[in-house]
Design a protein around this motif. Sequence first.
Motif, short mmCIF file in Angstrom:
data_model
loop_
_atom_site.label_atom_id
_atom_site.label_comp_id
_atom_site.label_asym_id
_atom_site.label_seq_id
_atom_site.Cartn_x
_atom_site.Cartn_y
_atom_site.Cartn_z
N ILE A 82 0.84 -1.20 0.00
CA ILE A 82 0.00 0.00 0.00
C ILE A 82 0.87 1.25 0.00
CG2 ILE A 82 -1.72 1.31 1.31
CD1 ILE A 82 -2.90 -1.39 2.15
N VAL A 83 1.96 1.23 0.76
CA VAL A 83 2.89 2.37 0.75
C VAL A 83 3.45 2.54 -0.65
CG1 VAL A 83 5.04 3.30 1.69
CG2 VAL A 83 3.46 2.07 3.19
N ARG A 84 3.87 1.45 -1.26
CA ARG A 84 4.45 1.49 -2.60
C ARG A 84 3.44 2.05 -3.61
NH1 ARG A 84 6.43 -3.43 -2.94
NH2 ARG A 84 8.55 -2.78 -2.56
N ARG A 85 2.25 1.58 -3.56
CA ARG A 85 1.21 2.04 -4.48
C ARG A 85 0.93 3.53 -4.30
NH1 ARG A 85 -4.78 -0.68 -4.90
NH2 ARG A 85 -5.61 0.79 -6.40
N THR A 86 0.90 3.98 -3.07
CA THR A 86 0.64 5.39 -2.78
C THR A 86 1.79 6.26 -3.28
OG1 THR A 86 -0.63 4.74 -0.84
CG2 THR A 86 0.09 7.04 -0.94
N VAL A 87 3.02 5.84 -3.02
CA VAL A 87 4.18 6.61 -3.46
C VAL A 87 4.27 6.65 -4.98
CG1 VAL A 87 6.71 6.66 -3.45
CG2 VAL A 87 5.46 6.30 -1.31
#
Length: 190
Positions: free
Chosen positions: A71-76
């Motif tokens: 989720i962090v990766r997708r957001t970034v």
Amino acid sequence: MMYRTSDAQISEDLQQCISEGDWNATICALDSLVEENAHAVLSSDSALNFGLCAGSNVVHAMCAYDAPIEIVRRTVEEFPGMTSERDCLGRTPLHVAVKRSIVRTSLGCCVRFLLSQCPKAACVRDRDGMTPLMWACAGSASRLHSPWSQSRPEDDEHLILLVTMLALAAPRSIVVEDEFKRTAIEYALF
């Protein structure tokens, strides 16, 4: 969870999802904001603070609330500039992830990912002059030297890898002093 249509309502829903650790609902709320091209709602300039200090953006919040790396990766990927934004304490998301990583070893991959996206964040000093490496060393020392610590060998290995990763990313941060005239090495030792 039912999603509302205005930016303010969606961002309120997003804050609730993140603070409750409802990651599936977080993805839905983020998708709603992306579809509406509402990037400004999530930046550190918005009125959101995600229960953190003022100026915290959605990536700060995800690091603080232990969001899964996917989720962090997708957001970034959607909002790449957020990795370098600072909150009211001068901390980047990397500072927050490092601080949380000391108690939650699962966040080590989040630290690694944030470093890959914004290597300069490893050199950033917060309001007290502390770099992410100083935070890691301070946390490591308190866990490794505390008589009450219930540290396991794999936790110790994680902390050593965390410190090594940050030191390699920003070698100068090893000898930089904070406002209290302490270096990362001194934080690690005392």
